[in-house]
Design an enzyme around this catalytic site. Structure first.
Site, PDB file in Angstrom:
ATOM      1  N   ARG A  49      47.593  28.255  38.896  1.00 49.47           N
ATOM      2  CA  ARG A  49      47.813  29.540  39.568  1.00 49.47           C
ATOM      3  C   ARG A  49      48.380  30.641  38.661  1.00 49.47           C
ATOM      4  NH1 ARG A  49      48.502  30.754  45.527  1.00 49.47           N
ATOM      5  NH2 ARG A  49      47.513  28.738  45.816  1.00 49.47           N
ATOM      6  N   TYR A 102      41.411  57.444  42.526  1.00 44.95           N
ATOM      7  CA  TYR A 102      40.420  56.459  42.964  1.00 44.95           C
ATOM      8  C   TYR A 102      40.422  56.378  44.502  1.00 44.95           C
ATOM      9  CZ  TYR A 102      38.024  52.025  43.500  1.00 44.95           C
ATOM     10  OH  TYR A 102      37.164  51.034  43.893  1.00 44.95           O
ATOM     11  N   ASP A 175      48.285  54.299  37.163  1.00 36.90           N
ATOM     12  CA  ASP A 175      46.956  53.719  36.986  1.00 36.90           C
ATOM     13  C   ASP A 175      46.387  54.343  35.711  1.00 36.90           C
ATOM     14  OD1 ASP A 175      44.233  53.162  36.942  1.00 36.90           O
ATOM     15  OD2 ASP A 175      43.992  53.299  39.116  1.00 36.90           O
ATOM     16  N   LYS A 200      37.086  47.741  33.840  1.00 36.17           N
ATOM     17  CA  LYS A 200      36.494  48.900  33.151  1.00 36.17           C
ATOM     18  C   LYS A 200      36.605  48.740  31.632  1.00 36.17           C
ATOM     19  CE  LYS A 200      36.488  50.254  37.472  1.00 36.17           C
ATOM     20  NZ  LYS A 200      35.449  49.818  38.355  1.00 36.17           N
TER      21      LYS A 200
HETATM   22  C1  LIG Z   1      40.843  54.362  38.332  1.00 30.08           C
HETATM   23  C2  LIG Z   1      40.530  53.092  39.084  1.00 30.08           C
HETATM   24  N1  LIG Z   1      41.538  52.351  39.565  1.00 30.08           N
HETATM   25  C3  LIG Z   1      41.296  51.207  40.244  1.00 30.08           C
HETATM   26  C4  LIG Z   1      40.012  50.756  40.482  1.00 30.08           C
HETATM   27  C5  LIG Z   1      39.785  49.481  41.252  1.00 30.08           C
HETATM   28  O1  LIG Z   1      39.451  48.473  40.361  1.00 30.08           O
HETATM   29  P1  LIG Z   1      38.582  47.155  40.738  1.00 30.08           P
HETATM   30  O2  LIG Z   1      37.203  47.602  41.035  1.00 30.08           O
HETATM   31  O3  LIG Z   1      38.716  46.312  39.497  1.00 30.08           O
HETATM   32  O4  LIG Z   1      39.246  46.537  41.922  1.00 30.08           O
HETATM   33  C6  LIG Z   1      38.933  51.491  40.003  1.00 30.08           C
HETATM   34  C7  LIG Z   1      37.547  51.021  40.252  1.00 30.08           C
HETATM   35  O5  LIG Z   1      36.599  51.768  40.158  1.00 30.08           O
HETATM   36  C8  LIG Z   1      39.199  52.694  39.290  1.00 30.08           C
HETATM   37  O6  LIG Z   1      38.195  53.450  38.815  1.00 30.08           O
END
Ligand SMILES: Cc1ncc(COP(=O)(O)O)c(C=O)c1O
Length: 374
Positions: A49, A102, A175, A200
C-alpha cells in the site's frame, strides 16, 4: 557533493537494482512481504500500500525536485488533490480557491463544500486585494492555487499569496502541474503543499495516470494526508510508478524544449490576423511581470489562442499535426476546445483553443496552425 535537479532526475535518485546491479530498477509487483527468520519485517515492509519499493524512488525524486521533505504519489492528480483537501479541512472551515483553474477540481470543490458545510470563496487569485478580502482570520484553512492556470495561464504570485494566507492562519497548496519543477518551485516561495497531476509533464508520454503531493515538512497536516491515502488506498501501482520514474528522467530536456517551442509559437502566432495568443511569456499577458520573476528558464509548454470570428471547431478539424485530444504535457502536441469539454457553465471563452506543445518540429507545428487559421 550536492547534485543538481537535472542530475537527480537523469539518474532517478540512484534507483539501481542492488541485487543485480541493473541500472534500471526492477518492477516489484508483490503486494505482500515475508518476514525474516526472527519474524522481523525487512526494511519495515509489510504490504504494498505505501511501501512498494518501485514507488518509493519516484516519491524520493519528486521530493528532491521540489525541494520538499517528502512526497506521496497517488492514483491520479484528482486523487492527490481531493485527498489533500479532505485531510486538511473539516466542516465549518473556509477555503479560498481560484476562479481560473482545472474545471473538474473546481466542480468537485463546489459539491464537496456544499455537502460538508465547508465555506468556499472562488476569487481571482491574481488579484491580491481580492485574496486578502476573501481570507477569514483563523477560519480560512486552505488557499488553493493553480499557476499557470488552465486555460488562460493566469500566473499567481505564490510568495505574495502565501504571506497573506499565513497571516490569516491558512495553508497554501499549489497545483504546479503546468509549471513543473523545471520552471517553478512553490515550496521555497512559501507553499505548504505542492500538487501535481503527474499524468502530464512528470510522466510526459500520455501513458500513465498519476498524481503527487510534496510537503516542505513532516507535520500534522502531512501525517493526516498520509493516513488518508493509506486507509483509502488511492495509491499508485508499481507499473505506473516505474513509468513515472522513467518519464521523470527526461523531464528537464522535454520541458525546456516544449517551453522554447511554445514561446516561439506564441510570438509567431501573434502576428496572424484576428488571432489573440494567451501565453505567460508574452509581454501582452496580464501577469507577465509576475511570470518573469517567479518562473525560471521559461514559461511552460501550454498556450491558448483565441480565434476570433473563425469557427473554433472548424479550425481544429483542419489540423493535421496537432491531435484533437484532452490532457497535456505529453510528447505529442494536443489541441482542445475547452468550452466544449467544460460544458454550459464553462467560464472559458468560446473562441479559445488550448494548445499543449509537444516535441515535434516547431515548423511543422506552426505551418499546421497557419494553414488551419488561414
Ligand atoms: C492542472 C491540472 N490539475 C489536475 C488535473 C487532474 O489530474 P488527473 O487527470 O491526473 O487526475 C489536471 C488534469 O487535466 C490538470 O490539468
Amino acid at each position: 557533493m550536492t547534485l543538481r535537479p537535472e542530475t537527480l532526475a537523469a539518474k532517478a535518485v540512484h534507483a539501481i537494482d542492488e541485487a543485480t546491479g541493473g541500472i534500471v530498477p526492477p518492477i516489484q509487483l508483490a503486494t505482500t512481504y515475508a518476514r525474516d527468520a526472527r519474524y522481523e519485517l525487512i526494511e519495515g515492509r509489510d504490504y504494498t500500500r505505501d511501501k512498494n519499493p518501485t514507488v518509493l524512488p519516484a516519491e524520493a525524486l519528486l521530493a528532491a525536485l521540489e525541494g520538499g521533505a517528502e512526497a506521496r504519489v497517488f492514483a491520479s492528480g484528482m486523487a492527490a488533490a481531493t485527498t489533500a483537501i479532505r485531510a486538511l479541512v473539516k466542516p465549518g472551515d473556509h477555503i479560498v480557491a481560484p476562479r481560473v483553474g482545472y474545471y473538474a477540481l473546481r466542480n468537485w470543490l463546489e459539491k464537496f463544500c456544499a455537502r460538508w458545510q465547508v465555506h468556499l470563496d472562488i476569487v481571482d487569485m491574481t488579484d491580491l486585494s481580492a485574496v486578502h478580502a476573501a481570507l477569514r482570520k483563523e477560519r480560512t484553512r486552505l488557499v488553493w492555487v493553480e499557476t499557470p492556470a488552465n486555460p488562460t495561464w493566469d500566473v499567481t504570485d505564490i510568495a505574495a499569496v502565501a504571506d497573506l494566507a499565513h497571516a490569516a492562519g491558512a495553508l497554501v497548496a499549489v497545483d504546479s502541474t503546468c509549471a513543473t519543477p523545471v520552471h517553478t518551485k512553490p515550496i521555497p516561495l512559501g507553499a505548504d503543499l505542492v500538487m501535481h497531476s503527474a499524468t502530464k509533464y512528470l510522466s510526459g508520454h500520455s501513458d500513465v495516470l498519476a498524481g503527487a503531493l510534496v510537503t516542505p515538512s513532516v507535520d500534522e497536516a502531512w501525517e493526516a494526508i498520509t493516513e488518508l491515502r493509506h486507509t483509502e488506498g488511492a495509491v499508485l501501482g508499481p507499473v505506473e510508478a516505474w513509468l513515472l520514474l522513467r518519464g521523470m528522467r527526461t523531464l528537464f530536456v522535454r520541458v525546456e524544449r516544449q517551453s522554447q517551442t511554445a514561446l516561439s509559437l506564441a510570438q509567431r502566432l501573434s502576428s496572424l490576423s484576428d488571432v489573440t495568443v494567451v501565453y505567460p511569456g508574452l509581454a501582452s499577458h496580464p501577469q507577465f511581470a509576475v511570470a518573469e520573476t517567479q518562473m525560471v528558464d521559461g514559461f511552460g509548454g501550454m498556450l491558448s489562442i483565441r480565434v476570433g470570428r473563425r469557427d473554433p471547431l472548424a479550425v481544429v478539424r483542419k489540423l493535421r499535426v496537432w491531435l484533437p485530444a484532452t490532457s497535456l504535457g505529453g510528447v505529442e502536441s494536443l489541441v482542445e476546445h475547452r468550452a466544449s469539454v467544460e460544458g454550459p457553465t464553462s467560464p472559458t471563452p468560446k473562441d479559445l483553443l488550448r494548445l499543449s506543445v509537444g516535441l515535434e518540429h516547431e515548423e511543422d507545428l506552426f505551418e499546421d496552425l497557419r494553414q488551419a487559421l488561414a
